[in-house]
Write a protein that holds these residues in place. Structure first.
Motif, mmCIF file in Angstrom:
data_model
loop_
_atom_site.group_PDB
_atom_site.id
_atom_site.type_symbol
_atom_site.label_atom_id
_atom_site.label_comp_id
_atom_site.label_asym_id
_atom_site.label_seq_id
_atom_site.Cartn_x
_atom_site.Cartn_y
_atom_site.Cartn_z
ATOM 1 N N ARG A 22 0.826 -1.216 0.000
ATOM 2 C CA ARG A 22 0.000 0.000 0.000
ATOM 3 C C ARG A 22 0.859 1.264 0.000
ATOM 4 N NH1 ARG A 22 -4.085 -0.645 4.911
ATOM 5 N NH2 ARG A 22 -4.487 1.517 4.295
ATOM 6 N N PHE A 23 2.120 1.128 0.404
ATOM 7 C CA PHE A 23 3.028 2.283 0.446
ATOM 8 C C PHE A 23 4.350 1.925 -0.234
ATOM 9 C CE2 PHE A 23 0.136 2.842 3.999
ATOM 10 C CZ PHE A 23 -0.231 4.169 3.888
ATOM 11 N N PRO A 24 4.303 1.678 -1.551
ATOM 12 C CA PRO A 24 5.537 1.354 -2.269
ATOM 13 C C PRO A 24 6.382 2.600 -2.491
ATOM 14 C CG PRO A 24 3.726 1.549 -3.807
ATOM 15 C CD PRO A 24 3.123 1.729 -2.434
ATOM 16 N N ASP A 25 7.678 2.389 -2.638
ATOM 17 C CA ASP A 25 8.544 3.506 -3.024
ATOM 18 C C ASP A 25 8.112 4.017 -4.392
ATOM 19 O OD1 ASP A 25 9.890 3.085 -0.690
ATOM 20 O OD2 ASP A 25 11.577 2.025 -1.606
ATOM 21 N N SER A 26 8.284 5.333 -4.601
ATOM 22 C CA SER A 26 7.737 5.932 -5.817
ATOM 23 C C SER A 26 8.561 7.147 -6.227
ATOM 24 C CB SER A 26 6.279 6.353 -5.593
ATOM 25 O OG SER A 26 5.762 7.049 -6.710
ATOM 26 N N LYS A 27 8.462 7.529 -7.487
ATOM 27 C CA LYS A 27 8.942 8.806 -7.959
ATOM 28 C C LYS A 27 7.847 9.855 -7.731
ATOM 29 C CE LYS A 27 12.918 7.387 -9.602
ATOM 30 N NZ LYS A 27 14.218 7.862 -9.050
ATOM 31 N N PHE A 28 8.235 11.129 -7.691
ATOM 32 C CA PHE A 28 7.243 12.190 -7.526
ATOM 33 C C PHE A 28 7.714 13.454 -8.231
ATOM 34 C CE2 PHE A 28 10.170 13.075 -4.078
ATOM 35 C CZ PHE A 28 10.255 14.452 -4.077
ATOM 36 N N ASP A 29 6.767 14.344 -8.526
ATOM 37 C CA ASP A 29 7.041 15.676 -9.062
ATOM 38 C C ASP A 29 6.565 16.717 -8.054
ATOM 39 O OD1 ASP A 29 7.919 14.433 -11.356
ATOM 40 O OD2 ASP A 29 6.056 14.760 -12.461
ATOM 41 N N ALA A 30 7.274 17.836 -7.974
ATOM 42 C CA ALA A 30 6.883 18.936 -7.088
ATOM 43 C C ALA A 30 7.512 20.220 -7.596
ATOM 44 C CB ALA A 30 7.317 18.664 -5.649
ATOM 45 N N THR A 31 6.920 21.355 -7.208
ATOM 46 C CA THR A 31 7.462 22.666 -7.573
ATOM 47 C C THR A 31 7.628 23.515 -6.324
ATOM 48 O OG1 THR A 31 6.419 22.637 -9.759
ATOM 49 C CG2 THR A 31 7.093 24.780 -8.903
ATOM 50 N N LEU A 32 8.841 24.050 -6.149
ATOM 51 C CA LEU A 32 9.124 24.948 -5.032
ATOM 52 C C LEU A 32 9.450 26.325 -5.588
ATOM 53 C CD1 LEU A 32 9.552 25.239 -1.952
ATOM 54 C CD2 LEU A 32 11.976 24.822 -2.384
ATOM 55 N N PRO A 33 8.601 27.326 -5.325
ATOM 56 C CA PRO A 33 8.879 28.675 -5.838
ATOM 57 C C PRO A 33 9.819 29.459 -4.925
ATOM 58 C CG PRO A 33 6.742 28.638 -4.763
ATOM 59 C CD PRO A 33 7.298 27.247 -4.660
ATOM 60 N N LEU A 34 10.818 30.099 -5.527
ATOM 61 C CA LEU A 34 11.704 31.025 -4.822
ATOM 62 C C LEU A 34 11.274 32.429 -5.221
ATOM 63 C CD1 LEU A 34 15.106 29.201 -5.508
ATOM 64 C CD2 LEU A 34 13.471 28.812 -3.648
ATOM 65 N N PRO A 35 10.900 33.280 -4.277
ATOM 66 C CA PRO A 35 10.201 34.528 -4.606
ATOM 67 C C PRO A 35 11.079 35.604 -5.232
ATOM 68 C CG PRO A 35 10.677 34.454 -2.276
ATOM 69 C CD PRO A 35 11.061 33.105 -2.822
ATOM 70 N N ALA A 36 10.437 36.479 -6.000
ATOM 71 C CA ALA A 36 11.099 37.671 -6.543
ATOM 72 C C ALA A 36 11.249 38.717 -5.440
ATOM 73 C CB ALA A 36 10.289 38.241 -7.701
#
Length: 383
Positions: A218-232
């Motif tokens: 139920r909790f296999p290892d996985s790849k993931f995508d994410a976005t972290l914004p660094l502000p202006a």
């Protein structure tokens, strides 16, 4: 938030001012338009800081007090400038304007939100400046950014008390830095800079689950995508030379934190539900004042103060990057050894004002307060 304003030891000692007056090769960061003000053909600066920080938390439900066990942070900078001719200058800047390392521990009361986090962003910025006239200068640089992070959290599962997930990844992104500098008179100068936002888009990060063997499917290892914004950040600075010995300056920075709306993890394995973590940061201001005293040809002394407004709303205050309004008290000095070599030291004490806040999506809250002591060291060489 996770902005680290420690890009020059001289400037740190003066409240991190530097947009409107020239203090060496570090102008490649503070205002690239000023690189042409260097009297030397080549100029170099290198340095770093040691950050000792602690955050205290009192749980709003249990009254139990807990604190972080953060390691020493080590942001750094490298700057080099080359005066091509009287009009044109080139530079290269390497610096770390964003980062955070927070360690709460495996068993604290907020472990389902965060156990520990390590975030860093290294900027590599080739830069050019041009003297439009004797009074007006412009400059800009392209920022190549390597962002990386690692997060550990407890995983709320029906079996076992030690379940956790490790999330980590890195990515390359791009931004820019631009500035204008103008001498109103021989004593009064103005600087304006803009550092763009950078969206660090992590693709194919690694998510590793540690759970009871009966839950492994139920909790296999996985790849993931994410976005972290660094502000202006947009900064306006004013500098006034009272005399040959005294320089005073003031600045205001507008940080566009509102671009940080959510930290979401999109897992490639459909067996794992995507993780949505609202942040809803707000834009914030930083106000700085400082002074420099030139005692003689060998020593300069500096002091400063700043007020750094927190971008985090009370109902979205997450212990992942806990941040309240900060008061920064700074001092520093420089020593000159001959005409070419010098050293810089600085000391910064940050008081994070006490605040009672909650992360409503998880119903977790309490009272937070923080303290940081930061020592800075730098070397510079020109010829």
């Amino acid at each position: 938030g996770f902005q680290v304003n420690l890009q020059g030891t001289k400037q740190t000692g003066m409240g991190h001012l530097g947009t409107s007056f020239h203090l060496g090769a570090s102008s490649a960061y503070f205002n690239p338009a000023m690189m042409g003000l260097d009297e030397n053909k080549f100029s170099f600066e290198a340095g770093g800081s040691l950050i000792a920080s602690s955050i205290q938390f009192q749980n709003g439900n249990t009254g139990v007090s807990e604190s972080t066990d953060n390691p020493i942070g080590t942001p750094f900078y490298l700057f080099g400038t080359y005066k091509i001719n009287d009009k044109l200058s080139a530079g290269l800047a390497v610096y770390t304007p964003f980062g955070s390392t927070v360690v709460w521990g495996d068993d604290w009361s907020g472990k389902n939100l965060i156990q520990d986090i390590s975030l860093s962003a290294i900027f590599i910025q080739p830069t050019l400046s041009y003297n439009v006239s004797d009074k007006l200068r412009v400059g800009a640089g392209l920022a190549i950014v390597r962002g990386s992070f690692e997060i550990n959290r407890a995983a709320p599962v029906p079996i076992g008390n030690d379940a956790s997930v490790n999330l980590q990844g890195d990515a390359i992104a791009f931004g820019f830095n631009a500035g204008v500098h103008y001498d109103v008179s021989e004593k009064f100068s103005v600087g304006l800079t803009y550092r763009s936002n950078v969206d660090v888009e992590l693709e194919g990060g690694d998510a590793d689950f540690t759970v009871d063997p009966s839950l492994a499917s139920r909790f296999p290892d996985s790849k993931f995508d994410a976005t972290l914004p660094l502000p202006a950040t947009t900064t306006l600075g004013l500098a006034y030379k009272i005399s040959d010995k005294w320089l005073v300056s003031a600045e205001g920075s507008f940080v566009q934190w509102s671009g940080y709306e959510s930290l979401d993890f999109d897992f490639a394995n459909e067996a794992i539900a995507d993780s949505k973590n609202p942040r809803n940061y707000e834009d914030a201001m930083i106000f700085r004042v400082g002074a420099q005293y030139t005692a003689n040809e060998h020593f300069d002394f500096r002091a400063g103060f700043y007020y750094d407004e927190s971008p985090i709303q009370d109902e979205y205050f997450n212990p992942e990057t806990p941040n309240s309004d900060n008061l920064g008290f700074t001092t520093g000095m420089s020593g000159h050894i001959g005409e070419r070599f010098g050293f810089d030291v600085s000391l910064l004490y940050i008081v994070g004002t006490e605040r009672e806040s909650e992360y409503k999506p998880s119903g977790f809250g309490g009272t937070y307060a923080s303290r940081s002591v930061i020592t800075g060291f730098g070397l510079n060489y020109s010829f």
